[in-house]
Design a protein around this motif. Sequence first.
Motif, PDB file in Angstrom:
ATOM      1  N   ALA A  83       2.010  16.821  -1.805  1.00 25.85           N
ATOM      2  CA  ALA A  83       0.961  17.021  -0.894  1.00 25.85           C
ATOM      3  C   ALA A  83       1.311  16.794   0.439  1.00 25.85           C
ATOM      4  N   LYS A  84       2.218  17.492   1.171  1.00 23.11           N
ATOM      5  CA  LYS A  84       2.619  17.148   2.369  1.00 23.11           C
ATOM      6  C   LYS A  84       1.633  16.860   3.558  1.00 23.11           C
ATOM      7  N   ARG A  85       0.757  17.539   3.816  1.00 27.36           N
ATOM      8  CA  ARG A  85      -0.169  17.575   4.550  1.00 27.36           C
ATOM      9  C   ARG A  85      -0.878  16.265   4.584  1.00 27.36           C
ATOM     10  N   ILE A 109       0.775  -0.951   0.019  1.00 27.76           N
ATOM     11  CA  ILE A 109      -0.207  -0.033  -0.134  1.00 27.76           C
ATOM     12  C   ILE A 109       0.896   1.304   0.043  1.00 27.76           C
ATOM     13  N   ILE A 110       2.076   1.253   0.765  1.00 22.45           N
ATOM     14  CA  ILE A 110       2.797   2.468   0.870  1.00 22.45           C
ATOM     15  C   ILE A 110       3.436   2.594  -0.730  1.00 22.45           C
ATOM     16  N   MET A 111       4.023   1.575  -1.239  1.00 24.36           N
ATOM     17  CA  MET A 111       4.653   1.547  -2.315  1.00 24.36           C
ATOM     18  C   MET A 111       3.297   2.112  -3.281  1.00 24.36           C
ATOM     19  N   PRO A 159       4.282   7.344  -3.516  1.00 23.93           N
ATOM     20  CA  PRO A 159       4.954   8.177  -4.689  1.00 23.93           C
ATOM     21  C   PRO A 159       4.141   9.022  -5.280  1.00 23.93           C
ATOM     22  N   SER A 160       2.779   9.024  -5.242  1.00 21.27           N
ATOM     23  CA  SER A 160       1.860  10.030  -6.087  1.00 21.27           C
ATOM     24  C   SER A 160       1.729  11.172  -5.225  1.00 21.27           C
TER      25      SER A 160
END
Length: 78
Positions: A27-29, A14-16, A20-21
Amino acid sequence: MWATLGIVIVAILIIMAEVPSLIKNKAKRELWVFSVLFVIGVGLSIARGLNVSIPNPLDVLIIVYKPLIDLLTSLLHS
């Protein structure tokens, strides 16, 4: 043990797929919110996989509001 390994593998997938997107779109927040909620979710899932007793969030509300409910009940029944 196997449940924990499965949860970690799915979490990595899920992280992978998602991170990345978020980084690409700067989109830091959203990345912070995703990370915090994801860590909480994975942690709770691993705890459930290890048969750890997790308290129900409703129990906290009952503890907080029980004295108020008792007071109102006693006032209304008097």
